[in-house]
Design an enzyme around this catalytic site. Structure first.
Site, PDB file in Angstrom:
ATOM      1  CD  GLU A 102      39.141 -62.333  38.700  1.00 22.83           C
ATOM      2  OE1 GLU A 102      39.761 -61.323  38.346  1.00 22.83           O
ATOM      3  OE2 GLU A 102      38.776 -62.528  39.880  1.00 22.83           O
ATOM      4  CG  HIS A 123      17.106 -56.075  16.489  1.00 21.99           C
ATOM      5  ND1 HIS A 123      16.196 -56.164  15.467  1.00 21.99           N
ATOM      6  CD2 HIS A 123      16.385 -56.172  17.636  1.00 21.99           C
ATOM      7  CE1 HIS A 123      14.972 -56.291  15.963  1.00 21.99           C
ATOM      8  NE2 HIS A 123      15.060 -56.295  17.277  1.00 21.99           N
ATOM      9  CE  LYS A 155      47.415 -56.837  38.505  1.00 18.98           C
ATOM     10  NZ  LYS A 155      46.951 -56.989  39.904  1.00 18.98           N
TER      11      LYS A 155
END
Length: 419
Positions: free
Chosen positions: A277, A298, A410
């Site tokens: 951010e 792995h 949003k």
């Protein structure tokens, strides 16, 4: 004193002029040490004692003692910076009181909500701490509704006495909380969520969990003193910030925070938010990712060693682990007898050293060493990375404290939901 040491392994000579680069960035360090007037409204974390001084610590501890005396669980509602730091320490060190911390408000998955509700069914006394800077974020908002329903059903008119809200003072949500009779803690108006580890957001839930918040504050204050008293090229925050930004300028686009201690998993999520951010704007910034070794050796290990050369690693290393187990000989010829008498500590350390050596043949590896993992170390780490992030953003030329891109999705979401 819980200290942090910074070094790097550069087998291919990328940092041949590193000291010159560090010296060139000294003005960025000086700016961060002094704190800029233009960022005054976001620098409440800059001086640890502002929100983690004696007066505030006493308040957190007093309210925490009340919760411990009455509750067997505390539901912490918050998302992003409102829960990452506290959850990192809680899961890294485990709670030490009779109160279990249950995390909510960080997802809108119906399955997750159901699991939270299920975990509350057998709890005798439930309290909640709802954390939100402006209480307009969807996830904590609807989670608070759900938990309020639980509290109302169980405690009727007295439910408000089981509610703590950590809101910004003098806002609409703060006044609503006052009217309802909730217990109040202030969300610092001078700190953005991802910088709130050493404030009521991070410290109060940990006090309820019985963890030593005074040791956290001490670790952070010691790190603050160390970083702010060193205006030279030896400053570890400057050296780390310079190394990572130089690698970015040299074409690296991903920084992996790598660790051989799985307890750092939640801390890595906090670190990713802090740098993601803070730096990820204006079409700039490293993508912060993490790898938990030896497990990820792995899976992602192949890509790190031989894949696209887009990344470098910062290793977070504990010098003295606090657990031990020695492998004993037995009567099974399993092919691992060469490990008889060896401690898991030593095996893990050998894997770390081998990985560092192998990966540094491909790119420079940065190393941050801490002596042991305890509350003081967490305080030191939180302050170090926050300060180093400030320096890094100064070097790359972005605002460390805004996050306008977070809001982009949003509008579409609220439209779909009919707001």
């Amino acid at each position: 004193m819980s200290d942090i040491k910074f070094s790097f392994v550069d087998e291919i000579g990328v940092f041949s002029s590193f000291e010159e680069r560090v010296e060139k960035n000294l003005p960025m360090l000086e700016t961060a040490i002094k704190g800029e007037e233009r960022y005054k409204s976001s620098l409440g974390w800059h001086k640890v004692s502002k929100w983690a001084g004696e007066e505030w610590l006493e308040k957190y501890e007093a309210l925490a003692a009340k919760v411990q005396n009455e509750a067997d669980c505390l539901v912490v509602i918050g998302i992003g910076g409102s829960n990452q730091a506290a959850r990192a320490v809680y899961e890294g060190l485990s709670g030490k009181s009779n109160v279990e911390i249950i995390w909510a408000g960080n997802t809108i998955s119906p399955d997750s909500v159901s699991k939270v509700l299920s975990s509350l069914e057998n709890k005798k006394n439930i309290w909640v701490d709802c954390i939100a800077k402006n209480f307009e974020t969807l996830e904590p908002g609807i989670a608070f509704r759900v938990i309020r329903d639980v509290l109302r059903e169980r405690y009727k008119e007295d439910y408000a006495s089981h509610v703590i809200v950590t809101f910004t003072e003098d806002t609409k949500s703060w006044k609503m909380a006052q009217e309802k009779g909730y217990n109040l803690l202030p969300f610092p108006s001078d700190i953005g969520g991802r910088y709130t580890a050493l404030s009521p957001i991070g410290l109060f839930p940990l006090a309820v969990a019985g963890l030593d918040i005074r040791a956290m504050a001490k670790g952070a204050e010691n790190m603050e003193k160390k970083l702010k008293s060193d205006f030279s090229t030896s400053n570890i925050a400057l050296r780390y910030a310079t190394a990572r930004t130089e690698l970015y300028k040299n074409g690296k686009s991903v920084e992996l925070l790598s660790y051989f201690e799985p307890r750092f998993f939640r801390f890595a999520k906090w670190w990713k938010q802090l740098f993601g951010e803070s730096e990820g704007k204006d079409n700039k910034g490293l993508l912060p990712m993490d790898t938990s070794y030896s497990e990820d050796l792995h899976s992602l290990g192949q890509f790190v060693q031989d894949g696209s050369p887009m990344l470098f690693e910062t290793f977070l290393n504990i010098e003295t682990p606090d657990a031990s187990y020695v492998l004993h000989d037995d009567d099974v010829d399993d092919g691992f007898s060469y490990l008889n008498g060896k401690d898991f500590r030593d095996i893990n350390k050998a894997a770390y050293k081998a990985t560092l050596k192998a990966h540094s043949r491909r790119f420079p590896c940065l190393v941050l060493d801490i002596e042991k993992l305890d509350e003081e170390a967490y305080g030191s780490l939180f302050y170090f990375f926050q300060f180093a992030c400030y320096v890094s953003c100064n070097i790359t030329g972005v605002n460390p404290f805004d996050q306008n891109g977070v809001e982009a999705y949003k509008c579409d979401m609220f439209q779909l939901l009919g707001k």
